[in-house]
Design a protein around this motif. Structure first.
Motif, PDB file in Angstrom:
ATOM      1  N   ARG A   8      57.540 -41.279  12.270  1.00 40.63           N
ATOM      2  CA  ARG A   8      56.792 -40.065  12.616  1.00 40.63           C
ATOM      3  C   ARG A   8      56.836 -39.815  14.122  1.00 40.63           C
ATOM      4  NH1 ARG A   8      50.884 -40.933  11.722  1.00 40.63           N
ATOM      5  NH2 ARG A   8      50.980 -41.682  13.851  1.00 40.63           N
ATOM      6  N   VAL A   9      56.656 -40.874  14.895  1.00 41.20           N
ATOM      7  CA  VAL A   9      56.661 -40.752  16.359  1.00 41.20           C
ATOM      8  C   VAL A   9      58.015 -40.236  16.842  1.00 41.20           C
ATOM      9  CG1 VAL A   9      56.545 -42.066  18.509  1.00 41.20           C
ATOM     10  CG2 VAL A   9      54.887 -42.510  16.694  1.00 41.20           C
ATOM     11  N   LYS A  10      59.095 -40.776  16.294  1.00 40.45           N
ATOM     12  CA  LYS A  10      60.442 -40.331  16.697  1.00 40.45           C
ATOM     13  C   LYS A  10      60.684 -38.874  16.320  1.00 40.45           C
ATOM     14  CE  LYS A  10      62.735 -44.795  16.589  1.00 40.45           C
ATOM     15  NZ  LYS A  10      63.762 -45.611  15.928  1.00 40.45           N
ATOM     16  N   LYS A  11      60.230 -38.472  15.136  1.00 40.93           N
ATOM     17  CA  LYS A  11      60.404 -37.083  14.713  1.00 40.93           C
ATOM     18  C   LYS A  11      59.633 -36.134  15.621  1.00 40.93           C
ATOM     19  CE  LYS A  11      61.300 -38.039   9.861  1.00 40.93           C
ATOM     20  NZ  LYS A  11      60.771 -37.994   8.491  1.00 40.93           N
ATOM     21  N   GLU A  12      58.417 -36.509  15.961  1.00 39.88           N
ATOM     22  CA  GLU A  12      57.610 -35.683  16.861  1.00 39.88           C
ATOM     23  C   GLU A  12      58.283 -35.569  18.229  1.00 39.88           C
ATOM     24  OE1 GLU A  12      53.867 -37.677  17.023  1.00 39.88           O
ATOM     25  OE2 GLU A  12      53.420 -37.269  14.934  1.00 39.88           O
ATOM     26  N   ALA A  13      58.769 -36.678  18.742  1.00 42.43           N
ATOM     27  CA  ALA A  13      59.413 -36.679  20.053  1.00 42.43           C
ATOM     28  C   ALA A  13      60.677 -35.820  20.041  1.00 42.43           C
ATOM     29  CB  ALA A  13      59.752 -38.110  20.468  1.00 42.43           C
ATOM     30  N   GLU A  14      61.491 -35.948  19.011  1.00 43.13           N
ATOM     31  CA  GLU A  14      62.702 -35.135  18.905  1.00 43.13           C
ATOM     32  C   GLU A  14      62.361 -33.650  18.853  1.00 43.13           C
ATOM     33  OE1 GLU A  14      64.748 -36.616  15.484  1.00 43.13           O
ATOM     34  OE2 GLU A  14      65.435 -38.416  16.525  1.00 43.13           O
ATOM     35  N   ILE A  16      59.668 -32.146  20.092  1.00 43.84           N
ATOM     36  CA  ILE A  16      59.184 -31.710  21.399  1.00 43.84           C
ATOM     37  C   ILE A  16      60.345 -31.563  22.379  1.00 43.84           C
ATOM     38  CG2 ILE A  16      57.826 -32.420  23.419  1.00 43.84           C
ATOM     39  CD1 ILE A  16      55.759 -33.563  21.446  1.00 43.84           C
ATOM     40  N   ILE A  17      61.274 -32.503  22.359  1.00 44.81           N
ATOM     41  CA  ILE A  17      62.419 -32.444  23.276  1.00 44.81           C
ATOM     42  C   ILE A  17      63.318 -31.256  22.943  1.00 44.81           C
ATOM     43  CG2 ILE A  17      64.547 -33.610  23.973  1.00 44.81           C
ATOM     44  CD1 ILE A  17      62.962 -36.277  23.572  1.00 44.81           C
ATOM     45  N   ASN A  18      63.633 -31.074  21.671  1.00 48.75           N
ATOM     46  CA  ASN A  18      64.570 -30.020  21.270  1.00 48.75           C
ATOM     47  C   ASN A  18      64.008 -28.618  21.438  1.00 48.75           C
ATOM     48  OD1 ASN A  18      66.519 -31.913  20.610  1.00 48.75           O
ATOM     49  ND2 ASN A  18      65.891 -32.022  18.482  1.00 48.75           N
ATOM     50  N   THR A  19      62.716 -28.446  21.190  1.00 45.98           N
ATOM     51  CA  THR A  19      62.121 -27.111  21.251  1.00 45.98           C
ATOM     52  C   THR A  19      61.345 -26.866  22.530  1.00 45.98           C
ATOM     53  OG1 THR A  19      60.100 -27.823  20.129  1.00 45.98           O
ATOM     54  CG2 THR A  19      61.914 -26.999  18.737  1.00 45.98           C
ATOM     55  N   LYS A  20      61.177 -27.902  23.348  1.00 48.19           N
ATOM     56  CA  LYS A  20      60.375 -27.811  24.581  1.00 48.19           C
ATOM     57  C   LYS A  20      58.956 -27.337  24.268  1.00 48.19           C
ATOM     58  CE  LYS A  20      64.057 -28.486  27.243  1.00 48.19           C
ATOM     59  NZ  LYS A  20      64.585 -29.806  27.010  1.00 48.19           N
ATOM     60  N   SER A  21      58.447 -27.761  23.126  1.00 43.46           N
ATOM     61  CA  SER A  21      57.146 -27.284  22.665  1.00 43.46           C
ATOM     62  C   SER A  21      56.001 -28.089  23.265  1.00 43.46           C
ATOM     63  CB  SER A  21      57.070 -27.352  21.137  1.00 43.46           C
ATOM     64  OG  SER A  21      57.009 -28.699  20.721  1.00 43.46           O
ATOM     65  N   THR A  22      54.815 -27.564  23.061  1.00 41.15           N
ATOM     66  CA  THR A  22      53.598 -28.237  23.508  1.00 41.15           C
ATOM     67  C   THR A  22      53.127 -29.206  22.429  1.00 41.15           C
ATOM     68  OG1 THR A  22      52.208 -26.532  22.533  1.00 41.15           O
ATOM     69  CG2 THR A  22      52.899 -26.197  24.825  1.00 41.15           C
ATOM     70  N   VAL A  23      52.175 -30.042  22.791  1.00 39.79           N
ATOM     71  CA  VAL A  23      51.583 -30.967  21.821  1.00 39.79           C
ATOM     72  C   VAL A  23      50.923 -30.170  20.698  1.00 39.79           C
ATOM     73  CG1 VAL A  23      49.753 -32.678  21.504  1.00 39.79           C
ATOM     74  CG2 VAL A  23      51.279 -32.852  23.458  1.00 39.79           C
ATOM     75  N   ARG A  24      50.269 -29.080  21.054  1.00 41.17           N
ATOM     76  CA  ARG A  24      49.603 -28.240  20.062  1.00 41.17           C
ATOM     77  C   ARG A  24      50.606 -27.663  19.061  1.00 41.17           C
ATOM     78  NH1 ARG A  24      44.630 -24.594  20.578  1.00 41.17           N
ATOM     79  NH2 ARG A  24      44.255 -26.022  22.266  1.00 41.17           N
ATOM     80  N   ALA A  25      51.750 -27.182  19.555  1.00 39.22           N
ATOM     81  CA  ALA A  25      52.776 -26.618  18.670  1.00 39.22           C
ATOM     82  C   ALA A  25      53.366 -27.698  17.772  1.00 39.22           C
ATOM     83  CB  ALA A  25      53.870 -25.958  19.494  1.00 39.22           C
ATOM     84  N   ALA A  26      53.570 -28.881  18.309  1.00 34.04           N
ATOM     85  CA  ALA A  26      54.094 -29.982  17.497  1.00 34.04           C
ATOM     86  C   ALA A  26      53.087 -30.380  16.420  1.00 34.04           C
ATOM     87  CB  ALA A  26      54.426 -31.178  18.384  1.00 34.04           C
ATOM     88  N   ALA A  27      51.815 -30.380  16.769  1.00 36.51           N
ATOM     89  CA  ALA A  27      50.778 -30.721  15.790  1.00 36.51           C
ATOM     90  C   ALA A  27      50.758 -29.701  14.646  1.00 36.51           C
ATOM     91  CB  ALA A  27      49.416 -30.787  16.459  1.00 36.51           C
ATOM     92  N   HIS A  29      53.316 -27.877  13.677  1.00 31.37           N
ATOM     93  CA  HIS A  29      54.557 -28.027  12.933  1.00 31.37           C
ATOM     94  C   HIS A  29      54.481 -29.192  11.942  1.00 31.37           C
ATOM     95  CE1 HIS A  29      58.865 -27.877  12.179  1.00 31.37           C
ATOM     96  NE2 HIS A  29      58.884 -29.195  12.334  1.00 31.37           N
ATOM     97  N   PHE A  30      53.926 -30.317  12.370  1.00 29.67           N
ATOM     98  CA  PHE A  30      53.856 -31.504  11.518  1.00 29.67           C
ATOM     99  C   PHE A  30      52.558 -31.589  10.716  1.00 29.67           C
ATOM    100  CE2 PHE A  30      56.979 -32.759  14.734  1.00 29.67           C
ATOM    101  CZ  PHE A  30      58.012 -33.169  13.905  1.00 29.67           C
ATOM    102  N   GLU A  31      51.688 -30.611  10.916  1.00 32.72           N
ATOM    103  CA  GLU A  31      50.401 -30.542  10.208  1.00 32.72           C
ATOM    104  C   GLU A  31      49.571 -31.812  10.380  1.00 32.72           C
ATOM    105  OE1 GLU A  31      51.434 -29.508   6.195  1.00 32.72           O
ATOM    106  OE2 GLU A  31      51.820 -27.417   6.745  1.00 32.72           O
ATOM    107  N   ILE A  32      49.466 -32.246  11.637  1.00 32.30           N
ATOM    108  CA  ILE A  32      48.610 -33.366  11.994  1.00 32.30           C
ATOM    109  C   ILE A  32      47.800 -32.957  13.224  1.00 32.30           C
ATOM    110  CG2 ILE A  32      50.051 -35.196  11.011  1.00 32.30           C
ATOM    111  CD1 ILE A  32      51.307 -35.651  13.676  1.00 32.30           C
ATOM    112  N   SER A  33      46.865 -33.795  13.618  1.00 31.56           N
ATOM    113  CA  SER A  33      45.991 -33.417  14.738  1.00 31.56           C
ATOM    114  C   SER A  33      46.701 -33.530  16.085  1.00 31.56           C
ATOM    115  CB  SER A  33      44.739 -34.288  14.744  1.00 31.56           C
ATOM    116  OG  SER A  33      45.046 -35.590  15.197  1.00 31.56           O
ATOM    117  N   LYS A  34      46.194 -32.762  17.047  1.00 30.03           N
ATOM    118  CA  LYS A  34      46.737 -32.817  18.409  1.00 30.03           C
ATOM    119  C   LYS A  34      46.534 -34.216  18.995  1.00 30.03           C
ATOM    120  CE  LYS A  34      44.137 -29.588  19.775  1.00 30.03           C
ATOM    121  NZ  LYS A  34      43.334 -28.693  20.586  1.00 30.03           N
TER     122      LYS A  34
END
Length: 83
Positions: A8-14, A16-27, A29-34
């Motif tokens: 999960r951590v690797k998927k989140e990191a990938e 964020i890196i690929n989309t240059k997104s914020t923590v909020r946007a990643a949360a 996308h993955f339907e988990i908390s910020k």
């Protein structure tokens, strides 16, 4: 660390890196908390993959430096498109 957490951590990191997104946007996308995303990419990722951690840190630092600008744009749009 359990494998599903490391995956999960690797998927989140990938993401964020690929989309240059914020923590909020990643949360969203993955339907988990910020808080979970933040802990994953700032603490857990460092022990899993140091290079990926440094890349994510660059994106997060850039997002932090631009936060006030995005807030101003959001406020402008709020009142510009208010009906």
């Amino acid at each position: 660390m359990w494998n599903y957490i490391a995956d999960r951590v690797k998927k989140e990191a990938e993401y964020i890196i690929n989309t240059k997104s914020t923590v909020r946007a990643a949360a969203l996308h993955f339907e988990i908390s910020k808080s979970t995303v933040h802990k994953d990419v700032t603490e857990r990722l460092k022990t899993i993959d140091e290079n990926m951690f440094l890349n994510v840190r660059e994106v997060l630092d850039k997002n932090l430096s631009e936060r006030h600008i995005r807030g101003g744009i959001a406020t402008k749009n709020k009142y510009l498109y208010k009906s």
